[in-house]
Design a protein around this motif. Structure first.
Motif, short mmCIF file in Angstrom:
data_model
loop_
_atom_site.label_atom_id
_atom_site.label_comp_id
_atom_site.label_asym_id
_atom_site.label_seq_id
_atom_site.Cartn_x
_atom_site.Cartn_y
_atom_site.Cartn_z
N ASN A 23 -4.88 -1.66 -0.09
CA ASN A 23 -4.58 -0.22 0.43
C ASN A 23 -6.11 0.53 0.20
O ASN A 23 -7.07 0.25 -0.34
CB ASN A 23 -3.61 0.67 -0.61
CG ASN A 23 -4.20 0.68 -1.97
OD1 ASN A 23 -5.15 1.18 -2.24
ND2 ASN A 23 -3.15 0.18 -2.88
N LYS A 69 -1.93 3.43 8.30
CA LYS A 69 -0.92 3.70 7.15
C LYS A 69 -1.37 3.29 5.77
O LYS A 69 -0.61 2.86 4.93
CB LYS A 69 0.43 3.00 7.51
CG LYS A 69 1.04 3.71 8.67
CD LYS A 69 2.42 3.47 8.94
CE LYS A 69 3.25 3.83 9.96
NZ LYS A 69 4.70 3.46 10.28
N ASP A 70 -2.67 3.63 5.64
CA ASP A 70 -3.38 3.28 4.44
C ASP A 70 -3.60 1.65 3.94
O ASP A 70 -3.75 1.72 2.87
CB ASP A 70 -2.86 3.94 3.21
CG ASP A 70 -3.11 5.61 3.48
OD1 ASP A 70 -4.23 5.94 4.10
OD2 ASP A 70 -2.45 6.36 2.86
N VAL A 71 -3.34 0.85 5.02
CA VAL A 71 -3.47 -0.51 4.69
C VAL A 71 -4.75 -1.26 5.62
O VAL A 71 -5.01 -0.68 6.67
CB VAL A 71 -2.18 -1.15 5.24
CG1 VAL A 71 -2.59 -2.94 4.89
CG2 VAL A 71 -1.01 -0.85 4.35
N LYS A 154 4.63 -2.63 5.53
CA LYS A 154 5.45 -2.61 4.35
C LYS A 154 5.06 -4.04 3.47
O LYS A 154 5.45 -4.05 2.16
CB LYS A 154 6.85 -2.47 4.55
CG LYS A 154 7.46 -3.76 5.31
CD LYS A 154 9.01 -3.38 5.67
CE LYS A 154 9.46 -4.42 6.64
NZ LYS A 154 9.13 -4.21 7.94
N LYS A 157 2.12 -3.15 1.32
CA LYS A 157 2.25 -2.02 0.10
C LYS A 157 2.61 -2.48 -1.17
O LYS A 157 3.44 -3.41 -1.08
CB LYS A 157 3.30 -0.96 0.68
CG LYS A 157 2.69 -0.19 2.11
CD LYS A 157 1.85 0.76 1.63
CE LYS A 157 1.67 1.58 3.01
NZ LYS A 157 0.92 2.91 2.77
#
Length: 158
Positions: A23, A69-71, A154, A157
């Motif tokens: 992340n 998405k922060d990945v 997902k 995360k």
């Protein structure tokens, strides 16, 4: 910068402490802990469906970390980076040599890059026919429908 020059770049994995799928906050910590100076930018991807901005960390003349998405989904190496892929391809390798190392390497006319299903891409110049940038990425990049759905986020995360 010498921080990662002795590390082998591993497609679908990462380099050193910088791992694909990590992340945004963890990547910032790695950079700061190693005194790596970086700047940030955003590619808003306006007009794309879905419209997911990509954050980028630029380590000048060395590498770019790409986040959705922060990945972390891609790492590009350029300029003064002295490391190489596991197979030996690095900045300055001729495309002919790269093709002899990986016979599955294919040219993508639309994006004007060389791509391998083994988890990396190469950018060359017409003038030199040598690699000037190479990138590694997560496996989901190999399938546009899967990647651009962003459902893969997902899975990374915490």
């Amino acid at each position: 910068m010498k921080y990662l020059d002795n590390e082998i770049v591993k497609p679908f994995v990462g380099i050193g402490q910088i791992k694909l799928g990590m992340n945004y906050e963890d990547a910032i910590k790695v950079l700061k802990d190693n005194n790596i100076v970086y700047s940030m930018g955003i590619d808003p991807n306006k007009g794309c469906t879905p419209e997911v901005p990509w954050k980028k960390f630029f380590v000048k003349d060395y590498m770019v970390l790409w986040f959705a998405k922060d990945v972390l989904w891609q790492i590009s190496f350029e300029g003064e980076f002295k490391g190489s892929l596991e197979n030996g391809i690095k900045i300055g390798t001729s495309i002919e040599d790269a093709q002899s190392i990986d016979d599955e390497l294919e040219y993508d006319d639309w994006n004007e890059i060389w791509s391998s299903d083994k988890g990396y891409r190469l950018v060359d110049t017409v003038e030199s026919n040598k690699v000037i940038i190479f990138s590694i990425f997560i496996k989901e990049v190999l399938d546009d429908d899967v990647f651009y759905s962003y459902n893969w986020v997902k899975n990374y995360k915490k």
